[in-house]
Design a protein around this motif. Structure first.
Motif, PDB file in Angstrom:
ATOM      1  N   SER A  27      12.835  15.380  63.012  1.00 34.72           N
ATOM      2  CA  SER A  27      13.823  14.592  63.758  1.00 34.72           C
ATOM      3  C   SER A  27      15.181  15.271  63.843  1.00 34.72           C
ATOM      4  CB  SER A  27      13.983  13.208  63.119  1.00 34.72           C
ATOM      5  OG  SER A  27      14.501  13.312  61.804  1.00 34.72           O
ATOM      6  N   ASN A  28      15.416  16.298  62.997  1.00 34.89           N
ATOM      7  CA  ASN A  28      16.673  17.046  63.039  1.00 34.89           C
ATOM      8  C   ASN A  28      16.353  18.532  63.158  1.00 34.89           C
ATOM      9  OD1 ASN A  28      18.924  18.728  61.775  1.00 34.89           O
ATOM     10  ND2 ASN A  28      19.924  16.730  61.899  1.00 34.89           N
ATOM     11  N   PRO A  29      16.732  19.171  64.251  1.00 37.10           N
ATOM     12  CA  PRO A  29      16.354  20.566  64.475  1.00 37.10           C
ATOM     13  C   PRO A  29      16.942  21.530  63.453  1.00 37.10           C
ATOM     14  CG  PRO A  29      18.006  19.868  66.062  1.00 37.10           C
ATOM     15  CD  PRO A  29      17.560  18.630  65.351  1.00 37.10           C
ATOM     16  N   VAL A 126      22.663  15.298  65.043  1.00 31.14           N
ATOM     17  CA  VAL A 126      22.460  15.484  66.479  1.00 31.14           C
ATOM     18  C   VAL A 126      22.491  14.129  67.170  1.00 31.14           C
ATOM     19  CG1 VAL A 126      20.916  16.388  68.254  1.00 31.14           C
ATOM     20  CG2 VAL A 126      21.011  17.483  65.997  1.00 31.14           C
ATOM     21  N   PRO A 127      23.388  13.949  68.145  1.00 29.21           N
ATOM     22  CA  PRO A 127      23.449  12.683  68.883  1.00 29.21           C
ATOM     23  C   PRO A 127      22.098  12.343  69.512  1.00 29.21           C
ATOM     24  CG  PRO A 127      25.359  14.032  69.375  1.00 29.21           C
ATOM     25  CD  PRO A 127      24.417  14.900  68.602  1.00 29.21           C
ATOM     26  N   GLU A 128      21.772  11.089  69.559  1.00 27.96           N
ATOM     27  CA  GLU A 128      20.500  10.641  70.104  1.00 27.96           C
ATOM     28  C   GLU A 128      20.303  11.097  71.540  1.00 27.96           C
ATOM     29  OE1 GLU A 128      16.818   9.059  69.578  1.00 27.96           O
ATOM     30  OE2 GLU A 128      18.426   9.131  68.075  1.00 27.96           O
ATOM     31  N   SER A 129      21.403  11.248  72.265  1.00 21.81           N
ATOM     32  CA  SER A 129      21.323  11.624  73.682  1.00 21.81           C
ATOM     33  C   SER A 129      21.014  13.110  73.889  1.00 21.81           C
ATOM     34  CB  SER A 129      22.632  11.276  74.391  1.00 21.81           C
ATOM     35  OG  SER A 129      23.726  11.959  73.792  1.00 21.81           O
ATOM     36  N   GLU A 130      21.162  13.914  72.846  1.00 30.39           N
ATOM     37  CA  GLU A 130      20.929  15.358  72.961  1.00 30.39           C
ATOM     38  C   GLU A 130      19.435  15.665  72.992  1.00 30.39           C
ATOM     39  OE1 GLU A 130      22.949  17.922  73.325  1.00 30.39           O
ATOM     40  OE2 GLU A 130      24.782  16.740  73.330  1.00 30.39           O
ATOM     41  N   SER A 131      19.044  16.552  73.899  1.00 31.73           N
ATOM     42  CA  SER A 131      17.641  16.953  73.979  1.00 31.73           C
ATOM     43  C   SER A 131      17.456  18.462  73.830  1.00 31.73           C
ATOM     44  CB  SER A 131      17.040  16.515  75.316  1.00 31.73           C
ATOM     45  OG  SER A 131      17.742  17.102  76.401  1.00 31.73           O
ATOM     46  N   LEU A 132      18.538  19.221  73.877  1.00 34.03           N
ATOM     47  CA  LEU A 132      18.491  20.671  73.692  1.00 34.03           C
ATOM     48  C   LEU A 132      19.531  21.081  72.660  1.00 34.03           C
ATOM     49  CD1 LEU A 132      18.235  21.887  77.417  1.00 34.03           C
ATOM     50  CD2 LEU A 132      16.375  21.769  75.736  1.00 34.03           C
ATOM     51  N   VAL A 133      19.121  21.884  71.692  1.00 33.85           N
ATOM     52  CA  VAL A 133      20.030  22.320  70.633  1.00 33.85           C
ATOM     53  C   VAL A 133      19.802  23.795  70.337  1.00 33.85           C
ATOM     54  CG1 VAL A 133      20.507  22.148  68.156  1.00 33.85           C
ATOM     55  CG2 VAL A 133      20.311  20.071  69.513  1.00 33.85           C
ATOM     56  N   SER A 134      20.872  24.515  70.088  1.00 37.86           N
ATOM     57  CA  SER A 134      20.791  25.920  69.704  1.00 37.86           C
ATOM     58  C   SER A 134      21.117  26.040  68.220  1.00 37.86           C
ATOM     59  CB  SER A 134      21.769  26.767  70.526  1.00 37.86           C
ATOM     60  OG  SER A 134      21.426  26.746  71.892  1.00 37.86           O
ATOM     61  N   LYS A 152      16.456  28.247  70.143  1.00 39.59           N
ATOM     62  CA  LYS A 152      16.633  27.140  71.073  1.00 39.59           C
ATOM     63  C   LYS A 152      15.505  26.135  70.897  1.00 39.59           C
ATOM     64  CE  LYS A 152      18.611  27.807  74.961  1.00 39.59           C
ATOM     65  NZ  LYS A 152      18.950  28.150  76.359  1.00 39.59           N
ATOM     66  N   MET A 153      15.892  24.884  70.710  1.00 42.64           N
ATOM     67  CA  MET A 153      14.921  23.833  70.437  1.00 42.64           C
ATOM     68  C   MET A 153      15.088  22.682  71.423  1.00 42.64           C
ATOM     69  SD  MET A 153      14.906  23.929  66.247  1.00 42.64           S
ATOM     70  CE  MET A 153      13.278  23.170  66.163  1.00 42.64           C
ATOM     71  N   ARG A 154      13.982  22.021  71.687  1.00 42.04           N
ATOM     72  CA  ARG A 154      13.958  20.934  72.670  1.00 42.04           C
ATOM     73  C   ARG A 154      13.289  19.704  72.057  1.00 42.04           C
ATOM     74  NH1 ARG A 154       9.785  19.517  76.291  1.00 42.04           N
ATOM     75  NH2 ARG A 154      10.483  18.345  78.124  1.00 42.04           N
ATOM     76  N   LYS A 155      13.898  18.547  72.292  1.00 40.54           N
ATOM     77  CA  LYS A 155      13.343  17.301  71.762  1.00 40.54           C
ATOM     78  C   LYS A 155      12.406  16.662  72.775  1.00 40.54           C
ATOM     79  CE  LYS A 155      15.941  13.592  71.463  1.00 40.54           C
ATOM     80  NZ  LYS A 155      16.953  12.632  70.981  1.00 40.54           N
ATOM     81  N   ASN A 156      11.231  16.285  72.312  1.00 40.53           N
ATOM     82  CA  ASN A 156      10.286  15.563  73.151  1.00 40.53           C
ATOM     83  C   ASN A 156      10.798  14.143  73.346  1.00 40.53           C
ATOM     84  OD1 ASN A 156       7.912  13.752  73.698  1.00 40.53           O
ATOM     85  ND2 ASN A 156       6.819  15.702  73.656  1.00 40.53           N
ATOM     86  N   GLY A 160      10.296  12.135  70.082  1.00 39.41           N
ATOM     87  CA  GLY A 160      11.539  12.355  69.357  1.00 39.41           C
ATOM     88  C   GLY A 160      11.492  13.575  68.454  1.00 39.41           C
ATOM     89  N   GLU A 161      10.405  14.336  68.516  1.00 38.15           N
ATOM     90  CA  GLU A 161      10.256  15.516  67.675  1.00 38.15           C
ATOM     91  C   GLU A 161      10.790  16.766  68.376  1.00 38.15           C
ATOM     92  OE1 GLU A 161       6.332  14.241  65.081  1.00 38.15           O
ATOM     93  OE2 GLU A 161       6.087  15.527  66.850  1.00 38.15           O
ATOM     94  N   TRP A 162      11.328  17.669  67.565  1.00 33.82           N
ATOM     95  CA  TRP A 162      11.895  18.907  68.096  1.00 33.82           C
ATOM     96  C   TRP A 162      10.905  20.056  67.961  1.00 33.82           C
ATOM     97  CZ3 TRP A 162      16.793  19.281  70.288  1.00 33.82           C
ATOM     98  CH2 TRP A 162      17.600  18.152  70.157  1.00 33.82           C
ATOM     99  N   LYS A 163      10.896  20.941  68.972  1.00 31.49           N
ATOM    100  CA  LYS A 163      10.080  22.153  68.924  1.00 31.49           C
ATOM    101  C   LYS A 163      10.883  23.317  69.490  1.00 31.49           C
ATOM    102  CE  LYS A 163       5.426  20.149  69.248  1.00 31.49           C
ATOM    103  NZ  LYS A 163       4.143  20.207  69.969  1.00 31.49           N
ATOM    104  N   ALA A 164      10.545  24.515  69.050  1.00 27.42           N
ATOM    105  CA  ALA A 164      11.213  25.717  69.541  1.00 27.42           C
ATOM    106  C   ALA A 164      10.583  26.179  70.843  1.00 27.42           C
ATOM    107  CB  ALA A 164      11.121  26.830  68.506  1.00 27.42           C
ATOM    108  N   PHE A 165      11.409  26.738  71.742  1.00 30.43           N
ATOM    109  CA  PHE A 165      10.861  27.284  72.982  1.00 30.43           C
ATOM    110  C   PHE A 165      11.478  28.627  73.361  1.00 30.43           C
ATOM    111  CE2 PHE A 165      14.563  24.915  74.419  1.00 30.43           C
ATOM    112  CZ  PHE A 165      15.106  25.702  75.431  1.00 30.43           C
ATOM    113  N   ASP A 166      12.522  29.063  72.648  1.00 32.57           N
ATOM    114  CA  ASP A 166      13.141  30.348  72.993  1.00 32.57           C
ATOM    115  C   ASP A 166      13.974  30.846  71.825  1.00 32.57           C
ATOM    116  OD1 ASP A 166      13.916  32.565  74.447  1.00 32.57           O
ATOM    117  OD2 ASP A 166      15.496  31.524  75.551  1.00 32.57           O
ATOM    118  N   LEU A 167      14.200  32.157  71.821  1.00 30.35           N
ATOM    119  CA  LEU A 167      15.072  32.793  70.849  1.00 30.35           C
ATOM    120  C   LEU A 167      15.967  33.796  71.557  1.00 30.35           C
ATOM    121  CD1 LEU A 167      12.713  33.487  67.827  1.00 30.35           C
ATOM    122  CD2 LEU A 167      14.858  32.256  67.732  1.00 30.35           C
TER     123      LEU A 167
END
Length: 204
Positions: A27-29, A126-134, A152-156, A160-167
């Motif tokens: 829940s927290n990247p 991370v604010p609930e409204s955020e969906s992309l975090v570096s 770079k991580m993106r929230k589903n 509500g889970e975060w996953k990586a998609f880029d570096l």
């Protein structure tokens, strides 16, 4: 360019190749990245003598790495503007080929793992409204200059889970590099030509 992409691939492997028993909060990247990094370094060092075995490396990646990388999102980014014109079947076919390419690349890099260390990122709310975090972290290796990497991580939106998609390392995006290489091929020659290019890429 190949060396940078290989290093970025290695970092993904270091970040996400951990045992199935690990149970991390997604829940927290920032916290996820740190927990995975610390555990991963411990696990790889404990199995260092076996990492050169491709079967061992592939199992680590298949079982533990890929559930934490948003392969579909990354593949869709690589397809670029052609995404809207491609059929569902072609999208799925390319995504499967892209996953296979990434897996082979990671196996190659993981087998060459040395003794890098991870300097964790500061954990932030991370604010609930955020969906992309570096998430900025440091790769440290004795006798070499520290390398800052941005994960770079993106929230589903559904889970509500975060996953990586880029570096990004040294201002080079691993994902953007593949977009620049593969997207024009899809646009000008079609999905099959792009898949052939992925299959012919030398990952060693």
């Amino acid at each position: 360019m190949k060396k940078i992409i290989a290093l970025l691939s290695a970092f993904i492997v270091l970040m996400f190749s951990f045992t199935a028993q690990a149970n991390f909060d997604m829940s927290n990247p920032y916290q996820l990245a740190n927990d995975v990094a610390v555990n991963t370094v411990k696990e790889i060092k404990a199995n260092k003598d076996k990492i050169s075995d491709n079967a061992v490396a592939e199992k680590i990646i298949q079982d533990n790495l890929f559930p934490y990388i948003d392969i579909k999102y990354a593949a869709y980014k690589v397809m670029g503007t052609s995404l809207k014109t491609l059929s569902k079947e072609d999208r799925e076919k390319f995504t499967n080929a892209f996953e296979k390419y990434m897996k082979q690349s990671f196996v190659s890099v993981l087998s060459k793992y040395t003794n890098q260390e991870i300097v964790p990122s500061e954990v932030k709310n991370v604010p609930e409204s955020e969906s992309l975090v570096s998430v900025k972290m440091i790769i440290r290796e004795s006798g070499k200059k520290d390398l800052e990497l941005v994960l770079k991580m993106r929230k589903n939106s559904k889970t509500g889970e975060w996953k990586a998609f880029d570096l990004i390392g040294e201002n080079i995006s691993m994902l953007d590099a593949k977009v620049s290489e593969i997207s024009p091929i899809i646009k000008n020659q079609g999905v099959d030509a792009a898949i052939a290019k992925l299959n012919s890429t030398d990952n060693k």
